[in-house]
Each structure stands twice: as structure tokens, then as C-alpha cells.
Design a protein around this motif. Structure first.
Motif, PDB file in Angstrom:
ATOM      1  N   ILE A  21       0.837  -1.203   0.000  1.00  0.00           N
ATOM      2  CA  ILE A  21       0.000   0.000   0.000  1.00  0.00           C
ATOM      3  C   ILE A  21       0.870   1.250   0.000  1.00  0.00           C
ATOM      4  CG2 ILE A  21      -1.534   1.393   1.461  1.00  0.00           C
ATOM      5  CD1 ILE A  21      -2.965  -1.201   2.207  1.00  0.00           C
ATOM      6  N   SER A  22       1.883   1.274   0.857  1.00  0.00           N
ATOM      7  CA  SER A  22       2.732   2.454   0.973  1.00  0.00           C
ATOM      8  C   SER A  22       3.513   2.727  -0.302  1.00  0.00           C
ATOM      9  CB  SER A  22       3.696   2.277   2.150  1.00  0.00           C
ATOM     10  OG  SER A  22       4.502   3.427   2.319  1.00  0.00           O
ATOM     11  N   LEU A  23       4.067   1.661  -0.905  1.00  0.00           N
ATOM     12  CA  LEU A  23       4.864   1.840  -2.124  1.00  0.00           C
ATOM     13  C   LEU A  23       4.006   2.330  -3.288  1.00  0.00           C
ATOM     14  CD1 LEU A  23       7.165  -1.300  -1.902  1.00  0.00           C
ATOM     15  CD2 LEU A  23       7.881   1.088  -1.724  1.00  0.00           C
ATOM     16  N   VAL A  24       2.816   1.748  -3.432  1.00  0.00           N
ATOM     17  CA  VAL A  24       1.928   2.177  -4.515  1.00  0.00           C
ATOM     18  C   VAL A  24       1.433   3.604  -4.263  1.00  0.00           C
ATOM     19  CG1 VAL A  24      -0.229   1.698  -5.741  1.00  0.00           C
ATOM     20  CG2 VAL A  24       1.235  -0.198  -5.024  1.00  0.00           C
ATOM     21  N   ALA A  25       1.174   3.929  -2.985  1.00  0.00           N
ATOM     22  CA  ALA A  25       0.701   5.276  -2.645  1.00  0.00           C
ATOM     23  C   ALA A  25       1.735   6.329  -3.028  1.00  0.00           C
ATOM     24  CB  ALA A  25       0.395   5.362  -1.150  1.00  0.00           C
ATOM     25  N   VAL A  26       3.012   6.020  -2.826  1.00  0.00           N
ATOM     26  CA  VAL A  26       4.069   6.960  -3.198  1.00  0.00           C
ATOM     27  C   VAL A  26       4.038   7.237  -4.707  1.00  0.00           C
ATOM     28  CG1 VAL A  26       6.578   7.229  -3.382  1.00  0.00           C
ATOM     29  CG2 VAL A  26       5.568   6.429  -1.246  1.00  0.00           C
ATOM     30  N   ARG A  27       3.749   6.210  -5.496  1.00  0.00           N
ATOM     31  CA  ARG A  27       3.685   6.377  -6.942  1.00  0.00           C
ATOM     32  C   ARG A  27       2.435   7.143  -7.381  1.00  0.00           C
ATOM     33  NH1 ARG A  27       8.102   6.426  -9.076  1.00  0.00           N
ATOM     34  NH2 ARG A  27       7.093   6.052 -11.091  1.00  0.00           N
ATOM     35  N   LEU A  28       1.400   7.157  -6.511  1.00  0.00           N
ATOM     36  CA  LEU A  28       0.146   7.830  -6.866  1.00  0.00           C
ATOM     37  C   LEU A  28       0.085   9.284  -6.406  1.00  0.00           C
ATOM     38  CD1 LEU A  28      -2.487   5.037  -6.052  1.00  0.00           C
ATOM     39  CD2 LEU A  28      -1.675   5.750  -8.305  1.00  0.00           C
TER      40      LEU A  28
END
Length: 450
Positions: free
Chosen positions: A341-348
């Protein structure tokens, strides 16, 4: 130098320090972690013309202090507030303002006007929508933690009733911990009354709704911020957040245990399974409902709600595959889900124009192990002389604590590494803007106070 000019310059500097403090306090009151508070204050300080080498920011729980000094001058201000709400929209708005002000060369008066608008900003969602979203999140918890779709109904109704009680008690200024205890009591009691009123065969999992109807009270944001602060070496604030989270959990447990005692419910928690009884497609639907419901409760910007739902689905599905299909366990499964969740959130971040914590934290909340917390607390309250019962209660609390810790680590650690990676270009841009302002004489000169 003329005393009147020195006095005028001193008043101007104090005004800037007060603006800086108000910016930090708006973030603190909206549940920002300490690193985010300091980063935003440093950007605003650059806009105000305050040299970073002379600026000292000290953040405590509920209090922010700033000092601007060199070898011969020192100016200090501090501000305190007891207000604390989770308002992700404010975090997003302040972050955008701190960049926009320096890029577009706002006047100080213009910045103050925009900051005051943020402080007075109305919630993104009406009260009825927040109540509905939060209560649906409770119903989603019931299904995700081993219940069936029928158990969704009483959990949602009980959550809605208790949320209304909480809303009016907070509005009338009752003590926050007392409100938490009363809310959990009302929610649990309402679920029990619904259990008596509904047909016996209405659901095969009545106790899941009994337990999940007030899980929105679990202080997930406080616990995640606690670990963020500890990892960023803001130890005092982190420990204060942890103590606040523990008190909230204790208040919540008190209300539940009181309701359970009034209802004369036996210790049914020992064998209550947390393994989901639904397909992955159903789990995705109910996770999206819960994540968006809690996103509304946290006042996430409307345009970011789809991202919150997607992140919640990704994290929950990964956790379930690892924990229940591959038998890795809930602890490591939760760590992997929160990290994803955190890694994808950074990309979003750039797509949603929203700080990553604003969309990652609501996505993580559906994985909070409320049933394990209750099981452990309930076990200790009804503890007899059996060593096995003691070890069982201790094991439940330990597992719950480890899962919450892993959720916090999953949100925090990938964010720390990714933030340093993607923030390089933004830091370069900030330095360029600062140098441009310095050439145009926008920075405070200490010689003006001699």
C-alpha cells in the motif's frame, strides 16, 4: 539604526514566526506526523524569508516552538493546542499551499488569508455521509474478519447508532476518552439488542458483528504516527502519541467489557476465527467499502477516494493470500500488505495531488486486528488461575501489537526510502526557488535589528 525602524522590523519578524507556528499547528491538529509538520514549516519558512540555518523548530505533543537566532539576536515564539482531529484534506491543502506560495510569490497577507481558509474549511462530506461511510466500514470489518454478509447488517446498524452518539457527545465537549468508552458501550449493546431481535438463523456468525461494530474507534492513525515519529527520531512526540493510543484502546475496551458484562455474554472470543469466509472478489468489494468509509471519516479529499479503495484492495488481498492461503501468518501478511500500500501510494502522489499518507493510512485501517485486541483484553479481564488462559490472553495481545507494529512499519519504512528517492527533484526545485527569493532580497537580514 532608528528605534522605530528596529521596532517595525521586530514586529514583522514576530508576525512571520506566528504565521509559521499557525501553519504547524494546523497540521498538528489534523493528525500530521512530526516529520510532515517540520517539512511543511521549513517550506513556509523559506517563503517567509527565514534562513534555515538560523531557524530552530521544536515540536512537542500539542505544542510547537520556533526560534530564529544568530550569535547576537534571538526571537522565539510558541503555540499550544489541545485540539486533535483526523483531517486528511487539511494535510493535503497545507502541503499544496506551502508550494504554491513560494512558486507564485504570494504576499504575506495573501498567505495568511489562504491559511485561514484552510483552518475554516468545511468537511468534504456531510455528517450523514460520514456516519454512513463509517458504519459501512464496521460492517465491512465484520465480513473481512470471518463473518458472513448477513453479519454485515447488524454491525452497520450498531456502528451508525454509536457514531451518532459519539458525534453529539463530542459536540457538547465531553471528555474524549469518556466519549470513546461510551461509544463502544453503546455500539456493543446495540449489536446485542439486534442479536436478540433478529431471527436466530439470520446469520451463522453473530459474534463478529458484535465485535466489529466499533472498530472505527481503534486509534490506527495515532499508532502509525507513533512509529513514524520514532523512526524519524522524534521520540518525545512519538511516545506521547503511543500513550494517547493506549488510553484510547483502554477506554474502548472498558466500554466493550462493560457492555459484555451487562449482556452476560460468556467468553466466546477464544475460538472466534479471523479467517475470511468469502471469495477474493467479495473481499475486494468489502475492502473497498471499508477503506472508502474510513477515508470519509478521515476527511480524505473526494478525488482521492478511488485511490484509497484500490490501495485497500491491494493490501488486503496480498495479506489474505500470504496469511491464509500460504500460511505465512497474519503478522508477516500484514507487513507485506501495508508495505505494498505504501509503495503504490508513493507512486500515486502526483496523480492524486495528495500526500501519500493521506491515501495510504485509510487503506491500511481495514487490516487493524481489532478482534485479537478484544480477545486478549477480554481474556485478562476474565482471567482465573489457569496458566493456559493467561498465556492465551497474552499471546492474543502480543499478536495484535505485532500486527499493528507491522502495519505501521509497512506504512512508514517504504515511505521513508521512497520519499528520499522521489523528493530529490522537488528539493532541487525548492533550492532554486529559495535562491531566486534570496537574490530578490526576500530573506530576513539580522543587520536590520541593530
Amino acid at each position: 539604526m532608528n528605534n522605530d525602524i528596529v521596532t517595525k522590523n521586530t514586529k514583522s519578524l514576530h508576525r512571520k514566526l506566528n504565521i509559521l507556528l499557525r501553519t504547524g499547528m494546523v497540521l498538528m491538529e489534523s493528525a500530521a506526523d512530526t516529520n510532515r509538520i517540520v517539512r511543511n514549516m521549513q517550506r513556509v519558512a523559506a517563503f517567509l524569508g527565514l534562513e534555515e540555518r538560523y531557524l530552530h523548530i521544536d515540536v512537542l505533543y500539542g505544542t510547537i516552538k520556533v526560534n530564529y537566532s544568530d550569535e547576537t539576536h534571538s526571537f522565539s515564539r510558541f503555540m499550544h493546542s489541545d485540539k486533535y482531529t483526523i483531517n486528511m484534506n487539511v494535510l493535503s491543502a497545507v502541503s499544496r499551499l506551502s508550494w504554491r506560495a513560494i512558486r507564485e510569490d504570494y504576499s504575506i497577507k495573501q498567505f495568511e488569508r489562504e491559511l485561514n481558509k484552510i483552518r475554516k474549511m468545511k468537511p468534504q462530506y456531510p455528517a450523514w455521509a460520514v456516519t454512513l461511510g463509517t458504519s459501512l466500514g464496521c460492517g465491512g470489518f465484520s465480513v473481512l474478519f470471518g463473518g458472513d454478509w448477513a453479519s454485515f447488517v447488524p454491525a452497520t446498524i450498531a456502528g451508525a447508532v454509536a457514531y451518532v452518539v459519539r458525534f453529539f457527545m463530542l459536540k457538547r465537549g465531553f471528555n474524549f476518552y469518556m466519549v470513546t468508552a461510551m461509544t463502544s458501550f453503546v455500539a456493543t449493546l446495540t449489536a446485542w439488542l439486534l442479536f436478540l431481535a433478529l431471527p436466530t438463523n439470520f446469520t451463522d456468525y453473530p459474534y463478529h458483528s458484535f465485535l466489529c461494530c466499533c472498530l472505527y474507534l481503534v486509534p490506527g492513525v495515532a499508532l502509525i504516527n507513533f512509529l513514524d515519529d520514532m523512526l524519524d527520531n522524534y521520540l518525545h512526540v512519538g511516545l506521547a502519541r503511543f500513550a494517547n493510543g493506549v488510553l484510547q484502546i483502554a477506554s474502548m475496551a472498558f466500554g466493550i467489557i462493560l457492555a459484555v458484562s451487562v449482556c452476560s455474554v460468556d467468553n466466546f472470543l477464544k475460538d472466534l476465527s479471523m479467517a475470511p469466509n468469502i471469495s477474493y472478489g467479495e473481499a475486494a468489494i468489502v475492502t473497498a467499502i471499508s477503506a472508502m468509509g474510513f477515508g470519509m471519516n478521515f476527511n480524505v479529499p473526494r478525488h482521492s477516494l478511488p485511490a484509497v479503495a484500490i490501495l485497500g484492495i491491494l493490501g488486503m488481498l496480498l495479506r489474505n493470500v500470504l496469511a491464509f492461503d500460504l500460511n505465512v501468518g497474519l503478522i508477516l501478511g500484514s507487513l507485506a500488505g501495508a508495505s505494498l500500500i505504501s509503495l503504490v501510494a508513493v507512486r500515486l502522489v502526483h496523480h492524486t495531488r495528495t500526500p501519500n499518507h493521506v491515501i495510504s493510512i485509510p487503506g491500511v485501517i481495514p487490516m487493524v486486528p481489532g478482534i485479537l485486541m478484544y480477545r486478549g483484553i477480554f481474556g485478562f479481564v476474565h482471567l482465573g488461575n489457569d496458566v493456559q488462559e493467561f498465556m492465551g490472553a497474552f499471546s492474543n495481545l502480543l499478536n495484535a501489537a505485532l500486527i499493528v507494529l507491522c502495519l505501521s512499519i509497512g506504512v512508514a519504512i517504504p515511505n521513508i526510502f521512497a520519499r528520499r528517492w522521489i523528493a530529490f527533484s522537488r528539493k532541487q526545485e525548492l533550492h532554486r526557488l529559495i535562491e531566486d527569493r534570496r537574490r530578490r532580497g526576500k530573506f530576513v537580514d539580522f543587520s536590520l535589528f541593530d
